[in-house]
Write a protein that holds these residues in place. Structure first.
Motif, PDB file in Angstrom:
ATOM      1  N   GLY A  26      30.007  32.514  13.471  1.00 46.39           N
ATOM      2  CA  GLY A  26      30.245  31.216  13.879  1.00 46.39           C
ATOM      3  C   GLY A  26      29.202  31.531  15.096  1.00 46.39           C
ATOM      4  N   GLY A  27      28.442  30.419  15.650  1.00 41.91           N
ATOM      5  CA  GLY A  27      27.341  30.896  16.369  1.00 41.91           C
ATOM      6  C   GLY A  27      27.809  29.251  17.766  1.00 41.91           C
ATOM      7  N   LEU A  28      27.079  29.795  18.481  1.00 44.10           N
ATOM      8  CA  LEU A  28      26.432  28.175  19.425  1.00 44.10           C
ATOM      9  C   LEU A  28      25.644  27.192  19.049  1.00 44.10           C
ATOM     10  CD1 LEU A  28      25.875  29.614  23.210  1.00 44.10           C
ATOM     11  CD2 LEU A  28      28.454  29.249  21.934  1.00 44.10           C
ATOM     12  N   THR A  29      25.416  27.143  18.048  1.00 38.74           N
ATOM     13  CA  THR A  29      24.120  26.833  17.398  1.00 38.74           C
ATOM     14  C   THR A  29      24.341  26.631  15.867  1.00 38.74           C
ATOM     15  OG1 THR A  29      22.437  28.959  16.968  1.00 38.74           O
ATOM     16  CG2 THR A  29      21.925  26.708  18.884  1.00 38.74           C
ATOM     17  N   GLY A  30      25.098  27.035  15.297  1.00 39.64           N
ATOM     18  CA  GLY A  30      25.357  27.007  13.983  1.00 39.64           C
ATOM     19  C   GLY A  30      26.076  27.787  13.119  1.00 39.64           C
ATOM     20  N   GLN A  31      26.246  28.155  11.937  1.00 35.82           N
ATOM     21  CA  GLN A  31      26.626  29.601  11.556  1.00 35.82           C
ATOM     22  C   GLN A  31      25.073  30.441  11.379  1.00 35.82           C
ATOM     23  OE1 GLN A  31      29.839  30.234   9.890  1.00 35.82           O
ATOM     24  NE2 GLN A  31      29.326  31.968   9.190  1.00 35.82           N
ATOM     25  N   LEU A  32      25.690  31.709  11.785  1.00 38.45           N
ATOM     26  CA  LEU A  32      25.080  32.923  12.565  1.00 38.45           C
ATOM     27  C   LEU A  32      24.550  33.786  11.199  1.00 38.45           C
ATOM     28  CD1 LEU A  32      25.646  33.933  15.725  1.00 38.45           C
ATOM     29  CD2 LEU A  32      23.383  33.270  15.011  1.00 38.45           C
ATOM     30  N   ALA A  33      23.947  33.124  10.346  1.00 42.39           N
ATOM     31  CA  ALA A  33      23.656  34.301   8.686  1.00 42.39           C
ATOM     32  C   ALA A  33      22.086  33.292   8.738  1.00 42.39           C
ATOM     33  CB  ALA A  33      24.885  33.331   7.964  1.00 42.39           C
ATOM     34  N   PHE A  34      22.006  34.467   8.048  1.00 43.70           N
ATOM     35  CA  PHE A  34      20.367  34.279   7.439  1.00 43.70           C
ATOM     36  C   PHE A  34      20.108  34.208   6.095  1.00 43.70           C
ATOM     37  CE2 PHE A  34      20.681  36.743  11.255  1.00 43.70           C
ATOM     38  CZ  PHE A  34      20.403  35.157  12.483  1.00 43.70           C
ATOM     39  N   THR A  35      18.896  34.000   5.719  1.00 42.63           N
ATOM     40  CA  THR A  35      18.124  34.130   3.539  1.00 42.63           C
ATOM     41  C   THR A  35      17.866  35.671   4.137  1.00 42.63           C
ATOM     42  OG1 THR A  35      16.287  33.295   4.180  1.00 42.63           O
ATOM     43  CG2 THR A  35      17.975  31.547   3.902  1.00 42.63           C
ATOM     44  N   ALA A  36      17.271  35.787   2.992  1.00 44.23           N
ATOM     45  CA  ALA A  36      16.708  36.938   2.036  1.00 44.23           C
ATOM     46  C   ALA A  36      15.553  37.516   2.975  1.00 44.23           C
ATOM     47  CB  ALA A  36      16.351  37.290   1.064  1.00 44.23           C
ATOM     48  N   SER A  37      14.279  36.577   3.341  1.00 49.65           N
ATOM     49  CA  SER A  37      13.437  35.848   3.979  1.00 49.65           C
ATOM     50  C   SER A  37      13.708  36.290   5.285  1.00 49.65           C
ATOM     51  CB  SER A  37      12.499  35.564   3.631  1.00 49.65           C
ATOM     52  OG  SER A  37      13.324  34.084   3.321  1.00 49.65           O
ATOM     53  N   GLY A  38      15.061  35.783   5.921  1.00 53.01           N
ATOM     54  CA  GLY A  38      15.012  35.922   7.427  1.00 53.01           C
ATOM     55  C   GLY A  38      14.908  34.637   8.033  1.00 53.01           C
ATOM     56  N   ASP A  39      15.297  33.301   7.236  1.00 54.82           N
ATOM     57  CA  ASP A  39      15.198  32.380   8.101  1.00 54.82           C
ATOM     58  C   ASP A  39      16.768  31.879   8.496  1.00 54.82           C
ATOM     59  OD1 ASP A  39      12.583  31.319   8.297  1.00 54.82           O
ATOM     60  OD2 ASP A  39      12.816  31.131   5.600  1.00 54.82           O
ATOM     61  N   ARG A  40      16.716  31.180   9.665  1.00 51.18           N
ATOM     62  CA  ARG A  40      18.353  30.484   9.445  1.00 51.18           C
ATOM     63  C   ARG A  40      18.597  30.377   8.300  1.00 51.18           C
ATOM     64  NH1 ARG A  40      20.609  30.327  14.964  1.00 51.18           N
ATOM     65  NH2 ARG A  40      22.298  29.709  13.897  1.00 51.18           N
ATOM     66  N   ALA A  41      19.776  30.540   7.923  1.00 55.22           N
ATOM     67  CA  ALA A  41      20.822  30.439   6.627  1.00 55.22           C
ATOM     68  C   ALA A  41      21.583  29.072   6.721  1.00 55.22           C
ATOM     69  CB  ALA A  41      21.595  31.409   5.992  1.00 55.22           C
ATOM     70  N   GLY A  42      22.011  28.285   5.761  1.00 54.20           N
ATOM     71  CA  GLY A  42      22.198  27.208   6.755  1.00 54.20           C
ATOM     72  C   GLY A  42      21.905  25.500   6.683  1.00 54.20           C
ATOM     73  N   LEU A  43      22.498  24.325   6.732  1.00 51.44           N
ATOM     74  CA  LEU A  43      22.056  23.473   8.212  1.00 51.44           C
ATOM     75  C   LEU A  43      22.578  23.483   9.124  1.00 51.44           C
ATOM     76  CD1 LEU A  43      22.745  20.809   4.534  1.00 51.44           C
ATOM     77  CD2 LEU A  43      20.154  22.305   5.218  1.00 51.44           C
ATOM     78  N   PRO A  44      21.615  22.491  10.024  1.00 53.08           N
ATOM     79  CA  PRO A  44      22.404  22.578  11.383  1.00 53.08           C
ATOM     80  C   PRO A  44      23.742  21.286  11.550  1.00 53.08           C
ATOM     81  CG  PRO A  44      20.786  21.276  10.877  1.00 53.08           C
ATOM     82  CD  PRO A  44      20.098  21.723   9.995  1.00 53.08           C
ATOM     83  N   VAL A  45      24.851  21.728  12.398  1.00 55.88           N
ATOM     84  CA  VAL A  45      25.150  20.637  12.555  1.00 55.88           C
ATOM     85  C   VAL A  45      25.193  19.783  13.607  1.00 55.88           C
ATOM     86  CG1 VAL A  45      27.246  20.683  14.058  1.00 55.88           C
ATOM     87  CG2 VAL A  45      26.872  23.268  13.403  1.00 55.88           C
ATOM     88  N   LEU A  46      25.606  18.761  12.194  1.00 57.49           N
ATOM     89  CA  LEU A  46      25.503  16.951  12.957  1.00 57.49           C
ATOM     90  C   LEU A  46      26.466  16.385  13.857  1.00 57.49           C
ATOM     91  CD1 LEU A  46      23.973  15.511   9.273  1.00 57.49           C
ATOM     92  CD2 LEU A  46      22.910  16.947  11.110  1.00 57.49           C
ATOM     93  N   PHE A  47      26.113  15.696  14.729  1.00 59.17           N
ATOM     94  CA  PHE A  47      26.833  14.956  15.327  1.00 59.17           C
ATOM     95  C   PHE A  47      27.097  13.324  15.380  1.00 59.17           C
ATOM     96  CE2 PHE A  47      26.007  18.877  17.499  1.00 59.17           C
ATOM     97  CZ  PHE A  47      27.144  19.940  17.979  1.00 59.17           C
ATOM     98  N   VAL A  48      28.297  12.882  15.601  1.00 64.01           N
ATOM     99  CA  VAL A  48      27.294  11.461  15.293  1.00 64.01           C
ATOM    100  C   VAL A  48      28.380  10.240  16.762  1.00 64.01           C
ATOM    101  CG1 VAL A  48      30.530  11.507  14.984  1.00 64.01           C
ATOM    102  CG2 VAL A  48      28.796   9.114  14.616  1.00 64.01           C
ATOM    103  N   VAL A  49      27.942   9.835  17.178  1.00 67.61           N
ATOM    104  CA  VAL A  49      28.221   9.444  17.915  1.00 67.61           C
ATOM    105  C   VAL A  49      28.733   8.227  17.934  1.00 67.61           C
ATOM    106  CG1 VAL A  49      27.238   7.481  20.368  1.00 67.61           C
ATOM    107  CG2 VAL A  49      25.576   8.719  19.301  1.00 67.61           C
ATOM    108  N   ASP A  50      29.787   8.303  18.673  1.00 70.75           N
ATOM    109  CA  ASP A  50      31.602   7.314  18.726  1.00 70.75           C
ATOM    110  C   ASP A  50      32.040   6.913  19.829  1.00 70.75           C
ATOM    111  OD1 ASP A  50      33.538   6.023  17.431  1.00 70.75           O
ATOM    112  OD2 ASP A  50      34.927   8.279  16.467  1.00 70.75           O
ATOM    113  N   GLY A  51      31.328   5.529  20.073  1.00 73.49           N
ATOM    114  CA  GLY A  51      32.077   4.754  21.762  1.00 73.49           C
ATOM    115  C   GLY A  51      31.399   5.665  22.640  1.00 73.49           C
TER     116      GLY A  51
END
Length: 619
Positions: free
Chosen positions: A587-612
């Motif tokens: 787990g990282g501050l900017t989402g999961q710290l994991a990488f694909t076989a080609s070195g790109d950051r793996a996974g999708l970014p964390v989403l946030f919702v504005v609620d009140g």
């Protein structure tokens, strides 16, 4: 040999049909060359040209239109195959299968040669579709007869990649590796990059025991031997058997050289130090200082935490915002023995430094956005732009949206994101009802809001940073297009989905009331509901007296990733550290710290919702 299954008989039939052809099988060729109807022939050629140019949505629509107008034309079956291929490319797998499966069934008695050839091509496309639906065994059975019959090129890459993945999913790792290894010898340079990525990933999935058994039972030449040798050597070095590790590296050296893997320089003894390549002078000084702040916190080198267990050293070099200096600094850090390098956030300097680090065998954690394919020692902390688009589109579809509109700046970034949103929406089954652009320096959005309001979308996709969103959101809300706190709309409002990089407490205090229900995908948001983020924010405030930003967080994550990999490797050696980085899952501050076989950051970014008055992470 007797054929014991119906699938086996079908495969034999395909093989016999293809073996009688005077040339190799071309899965994109037409069975029927032309139509006697000039208008039909022209319409088909137009659709096919769209498909070949990669304009998949247009091609799909034109093939469907052709079949409505000319259902009995001699080119109708080719149009169905073309429509299925376009649908498959757009991610509409079920639709592709519905179109193609009736064409690929068991042949009727006395089927003529023309119908047989059409059925063969349909079976090829069906095999690709079945792979996408997870029916690995059926896909494999349909596609295996084509292995020796498709010429080199994109189709061959596609075929061997699918068969290898089918085999891997079925647990047949040796067959998967064989598929990749066989094709590599005749592949073009761009195809070799693809195949190296796949083999690297597959070898990385093996347990140490399986990797050793495959190494002992296999040859010493070729693509698979190159990656197996390096993997087994890293396992042995991690286990403390350096002598045998060196023997295996020596035995696999010619294989690595033959496939273009660059050797690390052996003369430097690595240390428990991480290099930092940052612009601490020159035009990028502000970026360098922010990144250094995050790196120091991750390394636990500030006075309050000096002497903490597992502490690492940072070896910091100033690039001066000069790509030549950045490249020279990589040489200095490599010679100093750093186990990994955290790269500069400046694009030009990073593009000079990353290949140099690769050539010297040093893992390189890149802080700059980078769409260039790098080698297997480069790990990119900034996610591809497509990741944010994909995450927001998926959330919009999950929330029930059926129609979307796009509002994007007329810039290179805005145009690329708008295209990603548009293609992603179509692939998810959403209809794009408006695509509106605004000048990059715009401060008012009255006309844009009017045009979007006329389209009445369920969701509004906006690739814009926080400073732009602060100007856009009030206009959208005052126009009644999006929801606003304390105001009950008389018409349906659209939900806003935005990239929103740079959002923080000040932005939300001024703009949050115009963003009710909005879903945001920033690179980093100081979400105090996350214990790890809250601890980082508190330490940052104490150390620097202000709020952290995205670059602080990315640099923190980069140094932490290198530190965790070093701890997991159990040895101060670049090879094992690179291996651990490629299998990281922290787990990282900017989402999961994991990488694909080609070195790109793996996974999708964390989403946030504005609620009140709050912003919370979507789970």
């Amino acid at each position: 040999m007797p054929m014991r299954t119906r699938a086996g008989k079908a495969a034999l039939v395909i093989f016999l049909i293809l073996a009688g052809c005077p040339t190799r099988f071309d899965p994109r060729a037409e069975t029927v060359r032309s139509s006697p109807d000039a208008e039909a022939d022209h319409a088909y050629r137009e659709a096919r040209a769209r498909l070949q140019a990669g304009e998949l949505a247009t091609a799909e629509a034109e093939f469907a239109s052709f079949l409505q107008r000319y259902p009995n034309d001699p080119l109708a079956d080719s149009a169905r195959i073309g429509e299925a291929r376009a649908a498959l490319g757009l991610g509409e797998v079920k639709k592709a299968r519905t179109i193609i499966e009736p064409m690929a069934g068991a042949p009727p008695p006395n089927e003529d040669a023309l119908a047989q050839a059409t059925r063969t091509r349909a079976r090829y496309v069906l095999g690709l579709a079945l792979h996408r639906t997870g029916e690995w065994q059926r896909s494999r059975e349909l596609l295996e007869p084509f292995v020796a019959l498709i010429a080199s090129g994109d189709d061959a890459v596609e075929l061997h990649a699918v068969l290898a993945d089918d085999a891997a999913q079925l647990g047949d790792v040796q067959a998967a590796l064989k598929e990749y290894g066989i094709f590599f010898a005749g592949a073009r340079p761009v195809e070799r990059l693809y195949l190296r990525d796949r083999v690297s990933e597959l070898v990385g999935r093996l347990s140490p025991g399986d990797a050793m058994r495959m190494w002992n039972s296999g040859g010493r030449d070729g693509l698979v031997a190159a990656y197996l040798g390096r993997r087994v050597a890293a396992d042995l070095e991690r286990a403390g058997d350096g002598a045998q590790a060196r023997e295996i590296l020596d035995a696999s050296k010619s294989a690595r050289e033959s496939v273009g893997l660059i050797e690390a320089r052996p003369s430097v003894q690595a240390t428990r130090a991480i290099g930092c390549l940052l612009p601490l002078s020159g035009k990028g000084r502000a970026l360098g200082e922010r990144a250094l702040r995050g790196a120091l916190l991750a390394a636990e080198l500030l006075p309050a935490v000096q002497g903490a267990p597992g502490k690492i050293e940072l070896d910091v070099r100033d690039t001066g915002s000069d790509p030549a200096r950045a490249q020279a600094a990589v040489d200095e850090l490599a010679q100093a023995g750093v186990v990994a390098i955290v790269g500069t956030p400046e694009r030009a300097s990073a593009q000079a430094a990353a290949p140099r680090a690769e050539a010297l065998g040093v893992p390189f954690l890149e802080l700059s956005p980078d769409s260039v394919r790098r080698g297997e020692l480069t790990f990119k902390l900034v996610r591809p732009r497509s990741a944010a688009a994909e995450a927001l589109i998926k959330q919009a579809a999950r929330s029930g949206a059926r129609t979307v509109a796009i509002l994007a700046p007329d810039s290179a970034y805005g145009r690329q994101m708008a295209e990603l949103f548009s293609s992603g929406a179509r692939a998810a089954g959403l209809r794009v009802v408006a695509d509106v652009r605004f000048p990059e320096g715009a401060t008012t959005f009255v006309d844009e809001a009017r045009r979007l309001g006329a389209a009445r979308p369920d969701a509004l996709l906006v690739p814009a940073a926080a400073y732009q969103l602060a100007l856009i959101a009030p206009q959208l809300a005052s126009s009644g297009l999006t929801a606003m706190v304390g105001v009950k709309s008389r018409t349906k409002t659209a939900r806003l989905y935005a990239t929103a990089d740079g959002i923080g407490a000040a932005f939300l205090n001024s703009t949050g009331k115009y963003l009710q229900g909005a879903v945001l995908a920033p690179t980093f948001y100081p979400d105090l509901g996350d214990p790890q983020v809250a601890a980082f924010v508190e330490r940052y405030r104490q150390a620097y007296g202000e709020e952290p930003g995205a670059l602080d967080a990315l640099a923190f994550d980069a140094v932490r990733a290198a530190k965790v990999a070093l701890d997991h490797a159990g040895t101060v050696s670049r090879g094992p550290v690179a291996m651990e980085l490629s299998h990281l899952g922290e787990g990282g501050l900017t989402g999961q710290l994991a990488f694909t076989a080609s070195g790109d950051r793996a996974g999708l970014p964390v989403l946030f919702v504005v609620d009140g008055a709050e912003v919370r992470a979507l789970k």
